[in-house]
Design a protein around this motif. Structure first.
Motif, PDB file in Angstrom:
ATOM      1  N   ASP A 162       0.819  -1.215   0.000  1.00 25.44           N
ATOM      2  CA  ASP A 162       0.000   0.000   0.000  1.00 25.44           C
ATOM      3  C   ASP A 162       0.852   1.265   0.000  1.00 25.44           C
ATOM      4  O   ASP A 162       0.325   2.384   0.110  1.00 25.44           O
ATOM      5  CB  ASP A 162      -0.948   0.004   1.213  1.00 25.44           C
ATOM      6  CG  ASP A 162      -0.202  -0.097   2.529  1.00 25.44           C
ATOM      7  OD1 ASP A 162       1.053  -0.131   2.518  1.00 25.44           O
ATOM      8  OD2 ASP A 162      -0.864  -0.156   3.585  1.00 25.44           O
ATOM      9  N   GLY A 163       2.168   1.108  -0.106  1.00 25.73           N
ATOM     10  CA  GLY A 163       3.063   2.266  -0.138  1.00 25.73           C
ATOM     11  C   GLY A 163       3.498   2.740   1.230  1.00 25.73           C
ATOM     12  O   GLY A 163       4.322   3.651   1.333  1.00 25.73           O
ATOM     13  N   LYS A 164       2.983   2.137   2.296  1.00 26.53           N
ATOM     14  CA  LYS A 164       3.341   2.523   3.655  1.00 26.53           C
ATOM     15  C   LYS A 164       4.687   1.901   4.048  1.00 26.53           C
ATOM     16  O   LYS A 164       5.045   0.817   3.595  1.00 26.53           O
ATOM     17  CB  LYS A 164       2.264   2.054   4.638  1.00 26.53           C
ATOM     18  CG  LYS A 164       0.920   2.747   4.492  1.00 26.53           C
ATOM     19  CD  LYS A 164       0.931   4.103   5.157  1.00 26.53           C
ATOM     20  CE  LYS A 164      -0.478   4.700   5.199  1.00 26.53           C
ATOM     21  NZ  LYS A 164      -0.500   6.004   5.885  1.00 26.53           N
ATOM     22  N   TYR A 165       5.403   2.605   4.897  1.00 28.82           N
ATOM     23  CA  TYR A 165       6.644   2.079   5.450  1.00 28.82           C
ATOM     24  C   TYR A 165       6.354   1.560   6.856  1.00 28.82           C
ATOM     25  O   TYR A 165       5.675   2.219   7.654  1.00 28.82           O
ATOM     26  CB  TYR A 165       7.711   3.164   5.507  1.00 28.82           C
ATOM     27  CG  TYR A 165       8.190   3.580   4.142  1.00 28.82           C
ATOM     28  CD1 TYR A 165       9.211   2.890   3.502  1.00 28.82           C
ATOM     29  CD2 TYR A 165       7.599   4.661   3.475  1.00 28.82           C
ATOM     30  CE1 TYR A 165       9.658   3.258   2.237  1.00 28.82           C
ATOM     31  CE2 TYR A 165       8.029   5.043   2.213  1.00 28.82           C
ATOM     32  CZ  TYR A 165       9.055   4.333   1.597  1.00 28.82           C
ATOM     33  OH  TYR A 165       9.480   4.704   0.351  1.00 28.82           O
ATOM     34  N   LYS A 166       6.878   0.381   7.151  1.00 24.94           N
ATOM     35  CA  LYS A 166       6.625  -0.247   8.444  1.00 24.94           C
ATOM     36  C   LYS A 166       7.952  -0.632   9.097  1.00 24.94           C
ATOM     37  O   LYS A 166       8.815  -1.240   8.460  1.00 24.94           O
ATOM     38  CB  LYS A 166       5.748  -1.481   8.279  1.00 24.94           C
ATOM     39  CG  LYS A 166       4.348  -1.168   7.760  1.00 24.94           C
ATOM     40  CD  LYS A 166       3.512  -2.425   7.607  1.00 24.94           C
ATOM     41  CE  LYS A 166       2.107  -2.084   7.111  1.00 24.94           C
ATOM     42  NZ  LYS A 166       1.278  -3.300   6.913  1.00 24.94           N
ATOM     43  N   LEU A 167       8.089  -0.259  10.354  1.00 23.72           N
ATOM     44  CA  LEU A 167       9.239  -0.676  11.153  1.00 23.72           C
ATOM     45  C   LEU A 167       8.843  -1.989  11.825  1.00 23.72           C
ATOM     46  O   LEU A 167       7.899  -2.030  12.620  1.00 23.72           O
ATOM     47  CB  LEU A 167       9.602   0.375  12.198  1.00 23.72           C
ATOM     48  CG  LEU A 167      10.855   0.126  13.021  1.00 23.72           C
ATOM     49  CD1 LEU A 167      12.090   0.027  12.145  1.00 23.72           C
ATOM     50  CD2 LEU A 167      11.052   1.222  14.059  1.00 23.72           C
TER      51      LEU A 167
END
Length: 363
Positions: free
Chosen positions: A352-357
């Motif tokens: 979805d284009g989100k960045y996740k740590l």
């Protein structure tokens, strides 16, 4: 009498395990495993290593660790020479009570009077200090002029950057030590200590902080601090290398990953580790080489990765991790006793284009 070495060796053989198998499972060199079974303490760099490896080996074999440690200490006491102070020597009797007792009484009186004067002066000083109950959290913009002010927990400092934005520093602690949250981690400064702080994670000192007054009993009294920004220092926050961020579909692990934080962008984060027991610990930050160290109870580790960090832990129950990202703090907790753990903590990009740590446990 039982010996800890023979107990370890018998238990290993009962489980039909070779030394090399134990070494691989515990990530402890085979020469240390053999040294424990042979009770050869000279093989270890220090006693802390021996005790740490002994605990891990004992837990791995499901033995009574406390009993083995008792056997080790008993053996050490038997092999140690008798301290000279414990050997009774014939000495001439000297009549000194008439001198010692009056001197001791005088010393006690002087000590009591000095203590009362210190308490009285301290109370007089504290009466003039405004406590946190009388103030609200404030923001201070730092400039090239020296900042001198009493600040309180929750107060913030705004540091201008080269791109017309600001870096936010938050006062975390005002009890005994002065704690300051920065994008590159948490810094603690003691009373009368002058510390140089890197707030941007580029290994260059950006500011000098001096603590001139702080209470050891009441955090509401705040802390009197002096802050001076370095001249000519670029205060740009270190950037993440976007090419090094993998897509979620590229992450390979049979274990489900744990999402710590989700955002529209990726940025450097700080990881703090506190050890409650001995642990062999290895880390690899971004593209740097891995570093292996042995930590004991009460010791701390901190790092500020831009993209991610890989951790090898010989006993995951002995360490507790805290992640600081986007001015938020996340506790990761501890694993099982004796568990050998390898995991990545890094940014990934989702569909979805989100960045996740995320935290990814590796096989």
């Amino acid at each position: 009498m039982d010996s800890y070495g023979s107990i370890l060796k018998s238990a290993r053989e009962e489980k039909s395990l070779e030394v090399e198998e134990v070494s691989k499972s515990l990530t402890i060199e085979s020469r240390y495993i053999r040294a424990l079974e042979d009770e050869d303490s000279t093989c270890f760099p220090g006693e802390a290593y021996l005790i740490g490896f002994l605990k891990n080996y004992s837990n791995f074999l499901d033995l009574d660790t406390e009993y083995l440690l008792k056997l080790y200490h008993n053996k050490k006491l038997q092999e140690s020479p008798v301290p000279e102070g414990l050997i009774e020597k014939n000495r001439k009797k000297v009549l000194i009570p008439a001198i010692v007792i009056p001197a001791a009484i005088l010393l006690l009186i002087i000590s009591a009077v000095s203590t009362l004067l210190i308490i009285k002066n301290k109370k007089k000083t504290e009466d003039n200090v405004i406590t946190a109950d009388d103030t609200k959290n404030r923001q201070y913009t730092l400039t090239d002029k020296k900042f001198v002010q009493r600040v309180y927990k929750g107060d913030q400092f705004l540091v201008p950057t080269d791109n017309n934005s600001q870096i936010i520093l938050t006062v975390r602690e005002t009890l005994s030590d002065f704690g300051l949250d920065t994008p590159s981690g948490v810094f603690y400064i003691e009373l009368s200590e002058e510390a140089e702080i890197d707030i941007t994670g580029d290994s260059i000192s950006d500011m000098i902080v001096y603590v001139s007054d702080i209470s050891s009993t009441d955090e509401k009294r705040g802390a009197e601090v002096s802050i001076l920004l370095r001249h000519g220092v670029s205060t740009q926050v270190a950037q993440v290398d976007m090419e090094d961020i993998p897509f979620a579909s590229e992450v390979s692990s049979k274990h489900p990953h744990k999402v710590i934080l989700e955002d529209n962008r990726a940025y450097p984060f700080t990881i703090n580790a506190s050890f409650r027991g001995p642990c062999l610990f290895r880390d690899k930050v971004d593209r740097s080489d891995s570093v292996e160290s042995y930590y004991q109870k009460g010791e701390l580790f901190t790092a500020t990765p831009h993209n991610g960090i890989r951790l090898w832990i010989s006993n995951s129950n002995a360490v507790n991790f805290t992640i600081i990202a986007d001015a938020k703090t996340f506790d990761l907790g501890m694993g099982a006793a004796g568990q050998v753990l390898v995991e990545d903590i890094k940014w990934i990009k989702d569909t979805d284009g989100k960045y996740k740590l995320v935290v990814i446990e590796l096989d």
